[in-house]
Design an enzyme around this catalytic site. Structure first.
Site, PDB file in Angstrom:
ATOM      1  N   LYS A 142       0.865  -1.185   0.000  1.00 14.84           N
ATOM      2  CA  LYS A 142       0.000   0.000   0.000  1.00 14.84           C
ATOM      3  C   LYS A 142       0.892   1.223   0.000  1.00 14.84           C
ATOM      4  O   LYS A 142       2.016   1.191   0.516  1.00 14.84           O
ATOM      5  CB  LYS A 142      -0.885   0.033   1.249  1.00 14.84           C
ATOM      6  CG  LYS A 142      -2.139   0.849   1.063  1.00 14.84           C
ATOM      7  CD  LYS A 142      -3.191   0.020   0.353  1.00 14.84           C
ATOM      8  CE  LYS A 142      -4.513   0.729   0.240  1.00 14.84           C
ATOM      9  NZ  LYS A 142      -5.553  -0.212  -0.197  1.00 14.84           N
TER      10      LYS A 142
HETATM   11  N1  GLU Z   1      -7.238   0.003  -3.424  1.00  9.42           N
HETATM   12  C1  GLU Z   1      -7.951  -1.199  -3.736  1.00  9.42           C
HETATM   13  C2  GLU Z   1      -8.034  -2.118  -2.533  1.00  9.42           C
HETATM   14  O1  GLU Z   1      -7.873  -1.690  -1.421  1.00  9.42           O
HETATM   15  C3  GLU Z   1      -7.435  -1.888  -4.983  1.00  9.42           C
HETATM   16  C4  GLU Z   1      -6.020  -2.338  -4.927  1.00  9.42           C
HETATM   17  C5  GLU Z   1      -5.500  -2.845  -6.253  1.00  9.42           C
HETATM   18  O2  GLU Z   1      -6.246  -2.956  -7.197  1.00  9.42           O
HETATM   19  O3  GLU Z   1      -4.301  -3.103  -6.315  1.00  9.42           O
HETATM   20  O4  GLU Z   1      -8.297  -3.275  -2.665  1.00  9.42           O
END
Ligand code: GLU
Length: 421
Positions: free
Chosen positions: A113
Protein backbone atom coordinates in the site's frame (compact mmCIF):
# COMPACT_ATOMS: atom_id res chain seq x y z
CA UNK A 1 14.85 8.54 -0.22
CA UNK A 2 14.96 7.36 3.38
CA UNK A 3 14.16 3.95 4.72
CA UNK A 4 12.29 3.72 7.99
CA UNK A 5 11.58 0.78 10.22
CA UNK A 6 9.93 2.61 13.09
CA UNK A 7 8.34 0.66 15.91
CA UNK A 8 4.55 0.60 15.87
CA UNK A 9 2.91 3.43 17.82
CA UNK A 10 1.07 2.25 20.91
CA UNK A 11 -2.36 3.89 20.47
CA UNK A 12 -4.85 1.44 18.94
CA UNK A 13 -5.38 1.90 15.25
CA UNK A 14 -5.68 -0.10 12.03
CA UNK A 15 -2.29 -1.78 12.49
CA UNK A 16 -3.27 -3.09 15.92
CA UNK A 17 -6.54 -4.30 14.43
CA UNK A 18 -4.76 -6.05 11.57
CA UNK A 19 -2.29 -7.67 13.97
CA UNK A 20 -5.07 -8.79 16.32
CA UNK A 21 -6.79 -10.50 13.38
CA UNK A 22 -3.50 -12.09 12.32
CA UNK A 23 -2.76 -13.27 15.88
CA UNK A 24 -6.14 -14.98 16.06
CA UNK A 25 -5.55 -16.71 12.72
CA UNK A 26 -2.02 -17.89 13.54
CA UNK A 27 -3.23 -19.19 16.91
CA UNK A 28 -5.99 -21.22 15.22
CA UNK A 29 -3.51 -22.44 12.60
CA UNK A 30 -1.02 -23.40 15.32
CA UNK A 31 1.82 -21.28 13.93
CA UNK A 32 4.76 -20.34 16.10
CA UNK A 33 5.84 -16.88 17.21
CA UNK A 34 8.51 -16.64 14.50
CA UNK A 35 5.98 -17.13 11.73
CA UNK A 36 3.54 -14.70 13.37
CA UNK A 37 6.27 -12.04 13.64
CA UNK A 38 7.28 -12.52 10.02
CA UNK A 39 3.68 -12.08 8.87
CA UNK A 40 3.03 -9.16 11.24
CA UNK A 41 5.96 -7.14 9.91
CA UNK A 42 6.30 -5.58 6.44
CA UNK A 43 9.06 -6.97 4.27
CA UNK A 44 10.05 -3.53 3.04
CA UNK A 45 8.91 0.04 3.59
CA UNK A 46 10.01 3.43 2.46
CA UNK A 47 9.16 6.97 3.50
CA UNK A 48 9.81 9.74 1.01
CA UNK A 49 9.63 13.50 1.16
CA UNK A 50 7.86 15.22 -1.70
CA UNK A 51 8.69 18.90 -2.17
CA UNK A 52 5.80 20.46 -4.07
CA UNK A 53 5.79 23.77 -5.93
CA UNK A 54 2.29 25.16 -5.48
CA UNK A 55 0.58 26.99 -8.34
CA UNK A 56 1.17 30.29 -6.50
CA UNK A 57 4.95 29.70 -6.40
CA UNK A 58 5.17 28.63 -2.73
CA UNK A 59 6.96 25.40 -1.87
CA UNK A 60 5.49 22.84 0.50
CA UNK A 61 6.83 19.55 1.81
CA UNK A 62 4.64 16.46 1.77
CA UNK A 63 5.39 13.01 3.16
CA UNK A 64 4.64 9.75 1.35
CA UNK A 65 5.04 6.05 2.12
CA UNK A 66 5.10 2.76 0.25
CA UNK A 67 4.91 -0.42 2.29
CA UNK A 68 5.42 -3.87 0.79
CA UNK A 69 4.00 -6.22 3.36
CA UNK A 70 4.71 -9.52 1.66
CA UNK A 71 5.79 -10.94 -1.70
CA UNK A 72 5.99 -14.66 -1.01
CA UNK A 73 3.28 -15.39 -3.60
CA UNK A 74 4.25 -12.84 -6.26
CA UNK A 75 4.78 -9.12 -6.79
CA UNK A 76 3.42 -6.78 -4.13
CA UNK A 77 0.07 -5.19 -5.03
CA UNK A 78 -2.05 -2.46 -3.57
CA UNK A 79 -3.49 1.00 -3.86
CA UNK A 80 -2.10 4.48 -3.40
CA UNK A 81 -4.05 6.73 -1.03
CA UNK A 82 -4.07 10.55 -0.87
CA UNK A 83 -5.57 11.61 2.43
CA UNK A 84 -4.74 13.99 5.28
CA UNK A 85 -5.01 11.00 7.66
CA UNK A 86 -2.29 8.90 6.00
CA UNK A 87 0.36 7.67 8.40
CA UNK A 88 2.87 4.85 8.27
CA UNK A 89 0.97 2.50 10.59
CA UNK A 90 -2.21 2.93 8.56
CA UNK A 91 -0.30 2.10 5.37
CA UNK A 92 1.25 -0.94 7.08
CA UNK A 93 -2.19 -2.22 8.05
CA UNK A 94 -3.63 -1.63 4.60
CA UNK A 95 -0.63 -3.41 3.02
CA UNK A 96 -1.16 -6.43 5.30
CA UNK A 97 -4.86 -6.61 4.37
CA UNK A 98 -3.85 -6.54 0.68
CA UNK A 99 -1.67 -9.63 1.26
CA UNK A 100 -4.60 -11.54 2.74
CA UNK A 101 -7.01 -10.28 0.07
CA UNK A 102 -4.80 -11.40 -2.81
CA UNK A 103 -4.13 -14.76 -1.17
CA UNK A 104 -7.80 -15.38 -0.38
CA UNK A 105 -8.84 -14.66 -3.97
CA UNK A 106 -5.88 -16.66 -5.29
CA UNK A 107 -4.52 -13.68 -7.18
CA UNK A 108 -0.74 -14.29 -7.57
CA UNK A 109 0.41 -11.25 -5.62
CA UNK A 110 1.64 -10.20 -2.24
CA UNK A 111 0.36 -7.06 -0.57
CA UNK A 112 1.44 -3.43 -0.58
CA UNK A 113 0.00 0.00 0.00
CA UNK A 114 1.11 3.57 -0.55
CA UNK A 115 -0.02 6.87 0.80
CA UNK A 116 0.68 10.56 0.67
CA UNK A 117 -0.45 12.76 3.54
CA UNK A 118 -2.38 15.38 1.57
CA UNK A 119 -5.97 16.56 1.28
CA UNK A 120 -6.40 16.35 -2.50
CA UNK A 121 -9.50 18.58 -2.38
CA UNK A 122 -7.24 21.53 -1.61
CA UNK A 123 -4.91 21.05 -4.58
CA UNK A 124 -5.27 21.71 -8.31
CA UNK A 125 -4.98 18.92 -10.84
CA UNK A 126 -1.59 20.31 -11.95
CA UNK A 127 -0.37 20.22 -8.32
CA UNK A 128 -1.60 16.64 -7.86
CA UNK A 129 0.20 15.68 -11.05
CA UNK A 130 3.47 17.12 -9.67
CA UNK A 131 2.94 15.29 -6.36
CA UNK A 132 2.29 12.02 -8.16
CA UNK A 133 5.29 12.35 -10.46
CA UNK A 134 7.68 13.19 -7.63
CA UNK A 135 6.31 10.41 -5.40
CA UNK A 136 6.60 7.91 -8.27
CA UNK A 137 10.12 8.99 -9.02
CA UNK A 138 11.10 8.52 -5.36
CA UNK A 139 9.62 5.02 -5.08
CA UNK A 140 10.51 3.91 -8.62
CA UNK A 141 13.36 1.57 -7.57
CA UNK A 142 10.77 -0.46 -5.64
CA UNK A 143 7.93 -0.70 -8.17
CA UNK A 144 7.42 -2.36 -11.54
CA UNK A 145 5.22 -5.06 -13.09
CA UNK A 146 7.27 -7.79 -11.41
CA UNK A 147 7.93 -5.95 -8.14
CA UNK A 148 5.04 -3.85 -6.90
CA UNK A 149 2.01 -2.60 -8.81
CA UNK A 150 0.10 0.43 -7.45
CA UNK A 151 -3.60 1.12 -8.11
CA UNK A 152 -6.12 3.78 -7.07
CA UNK A 153 -7.45 4.05 -3.51
CA UNK A 154 -9.03 6.88 -1.51
CA UNK A 155 -8.23 10.26 -3.07
CA UNK A 156 -6.59 8.88 -6.23
CA UNK A 157 -8.05 7.85 -9.58
CA UNK A 158 -7.24 6.77 -13.12
CA UNK A 159 -5.47 10.08 -13.83
CA UNK A 160 -3.13 9.45 -10.90
CA UNK A 161 -2.33 6.03 -12.38
CA UNK A 162 -1.74 7.54 -15.84
CA UNK A 163 0.81 10.01 -14.36
CA UNK A 164 2.42 7.27 -12.29
CA UNK A 165 2.71 4.94 -15.30
CA UNK A 166 4.09 7.75 -17.47
CA UNK A 167 6.71 8.84 -14.92
CA UNK A 168 7.91 5.28 -14.40
CA UNK A 169 7.94 4.64 -18.17
CA UNK A 170 9.93 7.81 -18.92
CA UNK A 171 12.52 6.70 -16.37
CA UNK A 172 12.70 3.22 -17.93
CA UNK A 173 12.89 4.61 -21.45
CA UNK A 174 9.87 2.68 -22.71
CA UNK A 175 6.16 2.36 -21.96
CA UNK A 176 5.46 -0.05 -19.11
CA UNK A 177 1.69 -0.49 -18.92
CA UNK A 178 1.93 -3.21 -16.27
CA UNK A 179 3.43 -0.94 -13.59
CA UNK A 180 0.01 0.26 -12.42
CA UNK A 181 -3.61 -0.82 -12.64
CA UNK A 182 -6.79 1.22 -12.57
CA UNK A 183 -5.47 3.22 -15.53
CA UNK A 184 -7.77 4.90 -18.07
CA UNK A 185 -9.15 2.38 -20.57
CA UNK A 186 -7.54 4.36 -23.41
CA UNK A 187 -4.16 3.86 -21.71
CA UNK A 188 -4.11 0.14 -21.03
CA UNK A 189 -6.81 0.09 -18.38
CA UNK A 190 -9.28 -2.78 -18.23
CA UNK A 191 -12.92 -2.51 -19.05
CA UNK A 192 -14.89 -2.99 -15.86
CA UNK A 193 -12.09 -1.93 -13.48
CA UNK A 194 -13.76 1.31 -12.36
CA UNK A 195 -16.86 -0.51 -11.12
CA UNK A 196 -15.18 -3.79 -10.11
CA UNK A 197 -14.95 -3.25 -6.35
CA UNK A 198 -18.62 -2.30 -6.16
CA UNK A 199 -19.71 -5.20 -8.38
CA UNK A 200 -17.85 -7.57 -6.07
CA UNK A 201 -19.39 -5.96 -2.98
CA UNK A 202 -22.85 -6.45 -4.44
CA UNK A 203 -22.19 -10.08 -5.48
CA UNK A 204 -21.38 -11.01 -1.90
CA UNK A 205 -24.01 -8.71 -0.37
CA UNK A 206 -26.76 -10.48 -2.32
CA UNK A 207 -25.33 -13.89 -1.39
CA UNK A 208 -25.05 -12.83 2.26
CA UNK A 209 -28.66 -11.59 2.40
CA UNK A 210 -29.89 -14.85 0.83
CA UNK A 211 -27.81 -16.88 3.30
CA UNK A 212 -29.80 -15.16 6.04
CA UNK A 213 -33.11 -15.95 4.37
CA UNK A 214 -33.59 -12.32 3.31
CA UNK A 215 -34.84 -11.80 -0.25
CA UNK A 216 -32.66 -9.01 -1.73
CA UNK A 217 -35.64 -7.71 -3.69
CA UNK A 218 -37.24 -5.25 -1.31
CA UNK A 219 -34.56 -5.63 1.36
CA UNK A 220 -33.32 -2.34 2.80
CA UNK A 221 -29.75 -1.05 2.72
CA UNK A 222 -27.65 1.86 3.96
CA UNK A 223 -24.34 2.69 2.28
CA UNK A 224 -21.70 4.75 4.05
CA UNK A 225 -19.41 6.57 1.60
CA UNK A 226 -20.42 7.79 -1.84
CA UNK A 227 -17.04 7.64 -3.55
CA UNK A 228 -15.71 5.14 -6.06
CA UNK A 229 -16.94 2.13 -4.08
CA UNK A 230 -20.07 3.36 -2.28
CA UNK A 231 -21.74 5.17 -5.17
CA UNK A 232 -21.58 2.21 -7.56
CA UNK A 233 -22.43 -0.23 -4.79
CA UNK A 234 -25.59 1.79 -4.06
CA UNK A 235 -26.42 1.86 -7.76
CA UNK A 236 -25.91 -1.89 -8.29
CA UNK A 237 -27.83 -2.74 -5.12
CA UNK A 238 -30.75 -0.64 -6.35
CA UNK A 239 -30.53 -2.32 -9.77
CA UNK A 240 -30.78 -5.69 -8.00
CA UNK A 241 -34.03 -4.59 -6.34
CA UNK A 242 -32.61 -3.60 -2.94
CA UNK A 243 -34.21 -0.49 -1.43
CA UNK A 244 -31.26 1.81 -0.67
CA UNK A 245 -32.78 3.94 2.09
CA UNK A 246 -29.69 5.96 3.07
CA UNK A 247 -26.30 7.02 1.71
CA UNK A 248 -23.67 9.32 3.12
CA UNK A 249 -20.39 11.06 2.38
CA UNK A 250 -17.94 12.99 4.54
CA UNK A 251 -20.34 15.94 4.72
CA UNK A 252 -23.46 14.12 5.93
CA UNK A 253 -26.09 11.48 5.29
CA UNK A 254 -29.41 11.51 3.48
CA UNK A 255 -32.25 9.02 3.41
CA UNK A 256 -35.67 8.18 2.09
CA UNK A 257 -37.94 5.48 3.50
CA UNK A 258 -39.23 4.73 -0.02
CA UNK A 259 -35.68 4.25 -1.28
CA UNK A 260 -33.34 6.76 -2.91
CA UNK A 261 -33.15 7.15 -6.67
CA UNK A 262 -29.39 6.58 -6.90
CA UNK A 263 -28.82 8.01 -10.42
CA UNK A 264 -30.50 11.25 -9.21
CA UNK A 265 -28.28 11.28 -6.11
CA UNK A 266 -25.25 10.86 -8.41
CA UNK A 267 -26.41 13.84 -10.49
CA UNK A 268 -26.84 15.88 -7.32
CA UNK A 269 -23.29 14.98 -6.23
CA UNK A 270 -21.90 15.93 -9.65
CA UNK A 271 -23.44 19.38 -9.34
CA UNK A 272 -23.12 20.07 -5.60
CA UNK A 273 -20.10 17.99 -4.57
CA UNK A 274 -22.02 16.14 -1.84
CA UNK A 275 -25.09 14.00 -1.19
CA UNK A 276 -26.16 16.63 1.35
CA UNK A 277 -29.11 18.74 0.22
CA UNK A 278 -30.49 16.05 -2.11
CA UNK A 279 -34.04 17.34 -2.60
CA UNK A 280 -35.83 13.97 -2.53
CA UNK A 281 -34.26 12.88 0.76
CA UNK A 282 -34.22 13.82 4.42
CA UNK A 283 -31.16 14.40 6.54
CA UNK A 284 -30.11 11.26 8.46
CA UNK A 285 -28.41 11.49 11.85
CA UNK A 286 -26.55 8.22 12.16
CA UNK A 287 -26.52 6.03 9.08
CA UNK A 288 -24.58 3.24 10.78
CA UNK A 289 -27.33 2.49 13.28
CA UNK A 290 -30.34 2.59 10.95
CA UNK A 291 -32.82 -0.27 11.09
CA UNK A 292 -31.90 -1.88 7.75
CA UNK A 293 -31.20 -5.39 6.49
CA UNK A 294 -27.83 -4.51 4.97
CA UNK A 295 -25.16 -2.03 5.98
CA UNK A 296 -22.27 -1.32 3.60
CA UNK A 297 -19.50 0.74 5.23
CA UNK A 298 -17.61 1.90 2.14
CA UNK A 299 -15.55 4.81 3.45
CA UNK A 300 -12.64 4.44 5.88
CA UNK A 301 -11.26 2.28 8.69
CA UNK A 302 -12.56 1.93 12.22
CA UNK A 303 -16.08 3.37 11.80
CA UNK A 304 -17.82 0.46 13.55
CA UNK A 305 -16.17 0.24 16.95
CA UNK A 306 -16.77 -0.71 20.58
CA UNK A 307 -18.66 2.55 21.10
CA UNK A 308 -21.36 1.99 18.47
CA UNK A 309 -21.42 -1.75 17.62
CA UNK A 310 -24.23 -2.38 20.15
CA UNK A 311 -26.39 0.11 18.23
CA UNK A 312 -25.84 -1.37 14.76
CA UNK A 313 -29.18 -2.85 13.76
CA UNK A 314 -28.37 -4.22 10.28
CA UNK A 315 -28.49 -8.03 10.02
CA UNK A 316 -25.73 -8.13 7.43
CA UNK A 317 -22.66 -5.87 7.27
CA UNK A 318 -20.63 -6.01 4.05
CA UNK A 319 -17.30 -4.22 4.21
CA UNK A 320 -16.80 -2.11 1.09
CA UNK A 321 -14.00 -0.22 2.86
CA UNK A 322 -10.81 -1.72 4.22
CA UNK A 323 -10.89 -2.24 7.99
CA UNK A 324 -14.20 -0.50 8.84
CA UNK A 325 -14.92 -2.83 11.80
CA UNK A 326 -12.55 -3.02 14.77
CA UNK A 327 -11.93 -6.41 16.46
CA UNK A 328 -13.91 -5.24 19.53
CA UNK A 329 -16.87 -4.39 17.33
CA UNK A 330 -16.52 -7.75 15.56
CA UNK A 331 -16.90 -9.53 18.90
CA UNK A 332 -19.98 -7.49 19.80
CA UNK A 333 -21.61 -7.98 16.38
CA UNK A 334 -20.87 -11.70 16.52
CA UNK A 335 -22.45 -12.03 19.97
CA UNK A 336 -25.51 -10.19 18.65
CA UNK A 337 -25.82 -12.64 15.75
CA UNK A 338 -24.93 -10.19 13.01
CA UNK A 339 -23.19 -11.41 9.85
CA UNK A 340 -20.06 -9.44 8.92
CA UNK A 341 -18.65 -10.11 5.45
CA UNK A 342 -15.01 -9.07 5.83
CA UNK A 343 -13.19 -6.57 3.62
CA UNK A 344 -10.64 -9.05 2.30
CA UNK A 345 -13.53 -10.92 0.70
CA UNK A 346 -16.18 -8.24 0.19
CA UNK A 347 -14.09 -5.57 -1.55
CA UNK A 348 -11.71 -7.87 -3.43
CA UNK A 349 -13.37 -7.16 -6.79
CA UNK A 350 -11.03 -4.20 -7.30
CA UNK A 351 -7.82 -6.14 -7.02
CA UNK A 352 -9.28 -9.05 -8.99
CA UNK A 353 -9.87 -6.81 -12.00
CA UNK A 354 -6.52 -5.10 -11.34
CA UNK A 355 -5.03 -8.55 -11.79
CA UNK A 356 -6.99 -8.96 -15.04
CA UNK A 357 -5.72 -5.54 -16.18
CA UNK A 358 -2.11 -6.54 -15.43
CA UNK A 359 -2.54 -9.84 -17.28
CA UNK A 360 -4.02 -8.00 -20.28
CA UNK A 361 -1.27 -5.35 -20.23
CA UNK A 362 1.49 -7.96 -20.01
CA UNK A 363 -0.02 -9.85 -22.96
CA UNK A 364 -1.08 -6.71 -24.88
CA UNK A 365 -4.39 -8.47 -25.52
CA UNK A 366 -7.66 -6.97 -24.27
CA UNK A 367 -10.80 -8.66 -23.04
CA UNK A 368 -14.42 -7.59 -23.50
CA UNK A 369 -16.39 -6.06 -20.62
CA UNK A 370 -18.56 -9.19 -20.50
CA UNK A 371 -15.52 -11.43 -20.18
CA UNK A 372 -14.11 -9.30 -17.35
CA UNK A 373 -17.41 -9.32 -15.48
CA UNK A 374 -18.00 -13.04 -15.90
CA UNK A 375 -14.52 -13.85 -14.58
CA UNK A 376 -14.98 -11.41 -11.69
CA UNK A 377 -18.32 -12.97 -10.73
CA UNK A 378 -16.78 -16.43 -10.89
CA UNK A 379 -13.91 -15.52 -8.56
CA UNK A 380 -16.17 -13.74 -6.06
CA UNK A 381 -18.62 -16.64 -5.95
CA UNK A 382 -15.84 -19.21 -5.54
CA UNK A 383 -14.31 -17.20 -2.67
CA UNK A 384 -17.70 -16.68 -1.00
CA UNK A 385 -18.42 -20.43 -1.15
CA UNK A 386 -14.98 -21.31 0.17
CA UNK A 387 -15.10 -18.86 3.08
CA UNK A 388 -18.66 -19.71 4.13
CA UNK A 389 -17.95 -23.47 3.95
CA UNK A 390 -14.77 -23.09 6.01
CA UNK A 391 -16.57 -20.88 8.54
CA UNK A 392 -19.42 -23.40 8.88
CA UNK A 393 -17.06 -26.36 9.20
CA UNK A 394 -14.96 -24.78 11.95
CA UNK A 395 -17.75 -22.69 13.47
CA UNK A 396 -15.86 -19.43 12.93
CA UNK A 397 -16.98 -15.92 12.00
CA UNK A 398 -16.44 -15.18 8.30
CA UNK A 399 -13.50 -12.83 8.98
CA UNK A 400 -11.63 -15.42 11.01
CA UNK A 401 -12.30 -18.11 8.41
CA UNK A 402 -11.20 -15.83 5.55
CA UNK A 403 -8.06 -14.68 7.38
CA UNK A 404 -7.11 -18.27 8.24
CA UNK A 405 -7.50 -19.38 4.61
CA UNK A 406 -5.43 -16.43 3.38
CA UNK A 407 -2.72 -16.64 6.03
CA UNK A 408 -2.35 -20.35 5.43
CA UNK A 409 -1.77 -19.77 1.71
CA UNK A 410 0.87 -17.12 2.37
CA UNK A 411 2.57 -19.21 5.05
CA UNK A 412 2.67 -22.24 2.76
CA UNK A 413 4.36 -20.23 0.00
CA UNK A 414 6.81 -18.81 2.53
CA UNK A 415 7.66 -22.22 3.99
CA UNK A 416 8.05 -23.85 0.58
CA UNK A 417 10.43 -21.11 -0.54
CA UNK A 418 12.44 -21.43 2.66
CA UNK A 419 14.74 -18.85 4.19
CA UNK A 420 17.63 -17.28 2.33
CA UNK A 421 20.43 -17.59 3.24
N1 GLU B 1 -7.24 0.00 -3.42
C1 GLU B 1 -7.95 -1.20 -3.74
C2 GLU B 1 -8.03 -2.12 -2.53
O1 GLU B 1 -7.87 -1.69 -1.42
C3 GLU B 1 -7.43 -1.89 -4.98
C4 GLU B 1 -6.02 -2.34 -4.93
C5 GLU B 1 -5.50 -2.84 -6.25
O2 GLU B 1 -6.25 -2.96 -7.20
O3 GLU B 1 -4.30 -3.10 -6.32
O4 GLU B 1 -8.30 -3.28 -2.66
Amino acid sequence: MTSTLQPAVTARGPLDDARTQLREATTILGYDEGLYSMLATPRREVTVSIPLRRDNGDTELLIGHRVQHNFSRGPAKGGLRYSPDVNLDEVRALAMWMTWKCALLDVPYGGAKGGVRIDPRNYSSAELERVTRRYTSEISPLIGPERDIPAPDIGTDENTMAWLMDTYSVQQGHTVLGVATGKPVSLGGSLGRATATSRGVVHVALAALRSRGIDPVGATAAVQGFGKVGSYAARFLAEAGVRVVAVSDQYGAIGSHAGLDIPSVEEHVDTHGSVVGFPAGEEVDDLLTLDVDLLVPAAIEGVVHAGNAEQVRAQVIVEGANGPTTPEADTILQSRGRLVVPDILANAGGVIVSYFEWVQANQAYWWSADEVEARLADRMTTAWDRVTEHAARLDLPLRTAATCLAVERVAQAHLLRGLYP
